[in-house]
Design a protein around this motif. Structure first.
Motif, mmCIF file in Angstrom:
data_model
loop_
_atom_site.group_PDB
_atom_site.id
_atom_site.type_symbol
_atom_site.label_atom_id
_atom_site.label_comp_id
_atom_site.label_asym_id
_atom_site.label_seq_id
_atom_site.Cartn_x
_atom_site.Cartn_y
_atom_site.Cartn_z
ATOM 1 N N ILE A 670 82.589 142.410 29.955
ATOM 2 C CA ILE A 670 83.050 140.968 30.303
ATOM 3 C C ILE A 670 84.493 140.908 30.782
ATOM 4 C CG2 ILE A 670 84.000 140.748 27.741
ATOM 5 C CD1 ILE A 670 82.938 137.638 28.075
ATOM 6 N N VAL A 671 85.294 141.939 30.132
ATOM 7 C CA VAL A 671 86.661 142.052 30.802
ATOM 8 C C VAL A 671 86.571 142.227 32.364
ATOM 9 C CG1 VAL A 671 88.887 143.361 30.730
ATOM 10 C CG2 VAL A 671 87.558 142.789 28.351
ATOM 11 N N ASN A 672 86.011 143.361 32.553
ATOM 12 C CA ASN A 672 85.916 143.730 34.046
ATOM 13 C C ASN A 672 85.391 142.602 34.873
ATOM 14 O OD1 ASN A 672 86.314 146.355 33.672
ATOM 15 N ND2 ASN A 672 84.479 147.106 33.287
ATOM 16 N N ASN A 673 84.409 141.693 34.340
ATOM 17 C CA ASN A 673 84.099 140.513 35.065
ATOM 18 C C ASN A 673 85.302 139.432 35.320
ATOM 19 O OD1 ASN A 673 81.532 141.433 35.278
ATOM 20 N ND2 ASN A 673 80.659 140.227 33.363
ATOM 21 N N ILE A 674 85.883 139.363 34.301
ATOM 22 C CA ILE A 674 87.198 138.657 34.310
ATOM 23 C C ILE A 674 88.241 139.127 35.166
ATOM 24 C CG2 ILE A 674 89.107 137.470 32.928
ATOM 25 C CD1 ILE A 674 87.424 137.558 30.778
ATOM 26 N N THR A 675 88.505 140.358 35.138
ATOM 27 C CA THR A 675 89.684 140.993 36.399
ATOM 28 C C THR A 675 89.029 140.986 37.516
ATOM 29 O OG1 THR A 675 88.655 143.057 35.611
ATOM 30 C CG2 THR A 675 90.450 142.228 34.173
ATOM 31 N N SER A 676 87.598 141.117 37.715
ATOM 32 C CA SER A 676 86.938 141.200 39.087
ATOM 33 C C SER A 676 87.360 139.775 39.676
ATOM 34 C CB SER A 676 85.698 141.314 39.133
ATOM 35 O OG SER A 676 84.823 141.444 40.328
ATOM 36 N N ILE A 677 87.121 138.438 39.070
ATOM 37 C CA ILE A 677 87.340 137.307 39.501
ATOM 38 C C ILE A 677 89.004 137.222 39.891
ATOM 39 C CG2 ILE A 677 87.576 134.799 38.841
ATOM 40 C CD1 ILE A 677 85.252 135.180 37.213
ATOM 41 N N ILE A 678 89.718 137.712 39.166
ATOM 42 C CA ILE A 678 91.454 137.548 39.522
ATOM 43 C C ILE A 678 91.423 138.428 40.894
ATOM 44 C CG2 ILE A 678 93.595 138.154 38.822
ATOM 45 C CD1 ILE A 678 92.498 137.764 36.036
ATOM 46 N N SER A 679 90.781 139.589 41.037
ATOM 47 C CA SER A 679 91.079 140.467 42.260
ATOM 48 C C SER A 679 90.714 139.922 43.499
ATOM 49 C CB SER A 679 90.487 141.828 41.818
ATOM 50 O OG SER A 679 89.119 141.521 41.980
ATOM 51 N N LYS A 680 89.679 139.250 43.132
ATOM 52 C CA LYS A 680 89.069 138.297 44.713
ATOM 53 C C LYS A 680 90.073 137.292 44.967
ATOM 54 C CE LYS A 680 84.500 140.048 43.732
ATOM 55 N NZ LYS A 680 83.137 139.850 43.274
ATOM 56 N N GLU A 681 90.882 136.682 44.009
ATOM 57 C CA GLU A 681 91.470 135.444 44.606
ATOM 58 C C GLU A 681 92.748 135.696 45.317
ATOM 59 O OE1 GLU A 681 91.205 132.250 43.498
ATOM 60 O OE2 GLU A 681 89.040 132.872 43.306
ATOM 61 N N GLU A 682 93.113 135.137 46.548
ATOM 62 C CA GLU A 682 94.155 135.257 47.230
ATOM 63 C C GLU A 682 95.504 134.602 46.646
ATOM 64 O OE1 GLU A 682 93.600 133.445 51.049
ATOM 65 O OE2 GLU A 682 92.129 134.593 51.627
ATOM 66 N N LYS A 683 96.572 135.114 46.679
ATOM 67 C CA LYS A 683 97.964 134.650 46.288
ATOM 68 C C LYS A 683 97.918 134.548 44.609
ATOM 69 C CE LYS A 683 98.902 132.013 50.460
ATOM 70 N NZ LYS A 683 99.641 130.887 50.959
#
Length: 731
Positions: A670-683
């Motif tokens: 679940i933590v990997n899924n959350i951090t994955s979302i952030i890494s795909k966000e620009e800026k």
């Protein structure tokens, strides 16, 4: 199963023969009315259709009579034990059994308790369970009946079709009933249980060994005779009074050696042992044993690595003997045991030392207790001793179950809190009570053998000093002390932060030297005690702040009388709304804002797009706060004249820190899924993540850099879609 029990012709014949046999062997111990009472009970149960065959299709009445015969022949039980066996198989209750006497009712009660206990755990192979069973039975005859019952059952299920139940029954015979028989010195029954369990569980191995033993029996007997004959001659010439006997290892014992040594049947060199038993006076025992040893080792080459001298220094249970392995005729190894009649008698009683030297460990006072039981069994005329023999060998220990059926051992007096800390430190520190056999109990409730214990926790529970008086085990005490220390440190830091925040809110600069002086003036020798009292709310923060100001002013000599000023010099000011001074005063924050000293408040971390207001500090600068800031109310109520309206201008051109609180299920990934979302966000840049897991949930703080509130809200929305996330909120 049959709805109604119907006897076959063979079962009727066997039952009649067993009744005659039991009547003859019980003799005068049977009381008037015993048989008629059992007969009435049998007919009543048959009339009601309450007697049924077991899972193997065995007749319960015939099984009861067969078990009674085993109990008489191999354990020495008499009238009360036999009545309890038959009555229990007739499904009679202990209250009904009182007609046969209190002793029979006691045995039945013990059988009922152990039966319930047996179905409670999946770890019946453990030493803890065997010890619990012994102590739980209360009367030793309960255990003897259980062993006799299992021996008879193992004899009868040879052709049973229910293979699954047959395997389960055989496994229990090997790891529960055989060790119990072993503890009581019932070696014949022990070996039979082990051999039969091997026969049913590992059919091919059993018959392979049996066939090889049968095939080699004549040659083996002849070899033993050829080994013994010259030794006997030498011993007689030495003037020793003795007798010798040879024994072959059990099939189970041979199979265990084959597996341990990883060899074939032919590779087991000590299939049999020779025992030399000398009839010697006490003062000449050692001398004559060593004399026999010398004769044997002169005749046959000894293996010095296999010498076991329990003659010079007896084992802890009193076992005395000399063991040596020698190379006999045909270059075959033979084990020779040398002891006296007295030593042999001791070795055959109670917990036989001959078996214990192979790895069975001693427990507390069990040796003496078991030896006394064996004495009672051997004294067939001493029935009174058997009747009053109670099992109190584990009076200093209790055995309790977890909800999953695991069995744990604790010292007597241990509490629910001891159990909680045994499971896990976090479980112990958040324990608020327990459920014993489904009933709610407090943390100080003492455990009793046979209890099933479930721990109740609450996240807001914290260890307390008085817990050190509640727990009894050293393990729990050390964990409580450690938890108290950690809690005090954590609470002290929180108290310190709270005090610093209070000073900041009042625009008072913190000085470590002034604070140290304040703590000393308030009577505290150690700062940790000071902060502990603040954390426990025994010391009011406002009082501390006042004392701090007083100390600071004293240290800086600021208590001199101020010059008197006229009231006419003061003008009354009132804000028109919560976050403004005059309507025309407004702070517009944008990229072109110049000449104004402003900064974003660290207490609420405003970002572009947040509703904001300005607060004029004592040095003339402006702190920008969110209108939802925790300090907003205090500033508005106490210093409204310093508040300035503020708003954002244009578009966000900077990045701002925000912290999100995320709560969700503690699932893998679940933590990997959350951090994955952030890494795909620009800026959007992640600065830190802090996760704390407890009770199947995780509570995390996530710090990221964003441009404005719109990006923040979009990010929060995406995180909420992650499976397992329960809530996301900005701090």
């Amino acid at each position: 199963m049959d709805a109604k029990l119907i006897f076959t012709t063979d079962e009727r014949r066997i039952a009649r023969e067993l009744v005659v046999w039991l009547r003859e062997h019980l003799g005068d111990s049977l009381q008037t009315g015993d048989e008629s009472a059992l007969w009435r009970c049998f007919k009543e149960k048959m009339r009601r259709g309450e007697l049924q065959r077991d899972v193997f299709g065995l007749n319960p009445v015939v099984s009861a009579l067969q078990t009674a015969r085993v109990a008489i022949e191999d354990t020495g039980l008499r009238r009360d034990g036999v009545m309890a066996i038959i009555f229990s198989r007739l499904q009679g209750h202990s209250d009904e059994a009182k007609a046969f006497g209190g002793s029979v009712a006691t045995i039945l009660h013990g059988l009922s308790r152990t039966h319930d206990l047996h179905g409670k755990s999946h770890v019946v192979e453990s030493e803890n369970f065997r010890n619990l069973l012994l102590s739980f039975a209360e009367d030793m005859r309960v255990i003897l009946i259980m062993i006799a019952g299992r021996v008879n059952l193992m004899r009868q299920i040879r052709d049973a079709e229910n293979e699954e139940e047959k395997r389960h029954t055989s496994e229990e015979a090997a790891y529960l009933y055989a060790p119990l028989a072993h503890k009581l010195g019932l070696y014949k029954l022990k070996s039979e249980l082990e051999d039969l369990s091997l026969k049913y569980l590992e059919h091919d191995a059993y018959y392979m060994i049996r066939e090889k033993l049968n095939a080699t029996k004549k040659s083996r007997d002849a070899y033993i005779e050829s080994f013994i004959r010259p030794v006997e001659q030498q011993l007689r010439e030495a003037g020793l009074n003795f007798h010798m006997k040879g024994r072959t290892k059990s099939i189970h014992s041979i199979w265990q050696k084959m597996k341990k040594q990883k060899c074939a049947f032919e590779g087991i060199y000590d299939l049999f042992a020779i025992r030399i038993i000398i009839d010697a006076p006490l003062e000449k025992e050692k001398m004559q044993c060593w004399q026999a040893f010398s004769i044997v080792t002169d005749m046959y080459q000894p293996n010095p690595k296999r010498l076991r001298d329990w003659l010079s220094v007896p084992k802890s249970n009193g076992y005395e003997s000399l063991h040596i392995t020698v190379l006999g005729p045909e270059q075959k190894w033979v084990e020779v045991q040398i002891r006296t009649e007295r030593m042999d008698e001791i070795a055959e009683r109670g917990l036989a030392a001959h078996w214990r030297y192979k790895g069975v460990k001693s427990e507390g006072g069990i040796d003496e207790w078991l030896a006394n039981i064996r004495t009672a069994l051997e004294a067939a005329d001493d029935q009174q001793a058997m009747e009053h023999f109670k099992m109190e060998l584990y009076e200093n220990e209790v055995f309790v179950f977890t909800p999953k059926g695991d069995l744990l051992k604790f010292p007597k007096g241990a509490t629910v809190l001891d159990f909680a800390y045994y499971i896990h430190s976090r479980i112990g520190s958040t324990c608020v009570g327990g459920r014993i056999n489904g009933k709610v109990v407090p943390i100080r409730h003492q455990l009793r053998s046979g209890d099933t214990v479930e721990i109740v926790t609450q996240n807001n529970q914290k260890p307390r000093q008085e817990w050190l008086q509640i727990v009894k085990t050293a393990r729990a005490k050390s964990k409580v002390r450690l938890a108290l220390k950690e809690t005090q440190q954590k609470e002290g830091l929180l108290a310190k932060e709270m005090l610093e925040r209070k000073l900041k809110n009042k625009k008072i600069e913190l000085s470590e030297s002034v604070m140290a002086h304040t703590i000393k003036k308030m009577g505290f020798k150690v700062a940790s005690d000071f902060y502990k009292q603040i954390a426990e709310e025994k010391l009011d923060v406002n009082t501390v702040v006042e004392k701090y100001i007083e100390t600071r002013d004293y240290d800086l000599n600021l208590n001199a009388p101020a010059q008197t000023r006229s009231a006419e010099e003061y003008n009354f000011e009132l804000a028109e709304n919560h976050f403004s001074g005059a309507q025309d005063d407004e702070l517009v924050i944008g990229s072109d804002l110049k000449g104004i000293d402003y900064s974003l408040a660290k207490c609420c971390h405003p970002i572009f797009g947040d509703p904001i207001f300005g607060f004029v500090t004592v040095n003339g600068g402006i702190k920008v706060h969110r209108t939802t800031c925790p300090n907003a109310r205090h500033l508005r109520e106490n210093m409204p004249y310093r508040i300035v309206r503020a708003r954002w201008s244009g578009k966000g051109t900077s990045q701002y820190n925000i912290t999100l609180n995320i709560i969700g299920n503690d699932d893998i990934g679940i933590v990997n899924n959350i951090t994955s979302i952030i890494s795909k966000e620009e800026k959007i840049m992640m600065r830190s993540i802090n996760i704390d897991s407890h009770d199947g949930l995780f509570d995390g703080h996530l710090t990221v850099m964003v441009d404005d509130t719109s990006r923040m809200e979009a990010l929060i929305k995406k995180i909420r879609t992650v499976k397992g996330v329960k809530s996301v909120a900005r701090i």
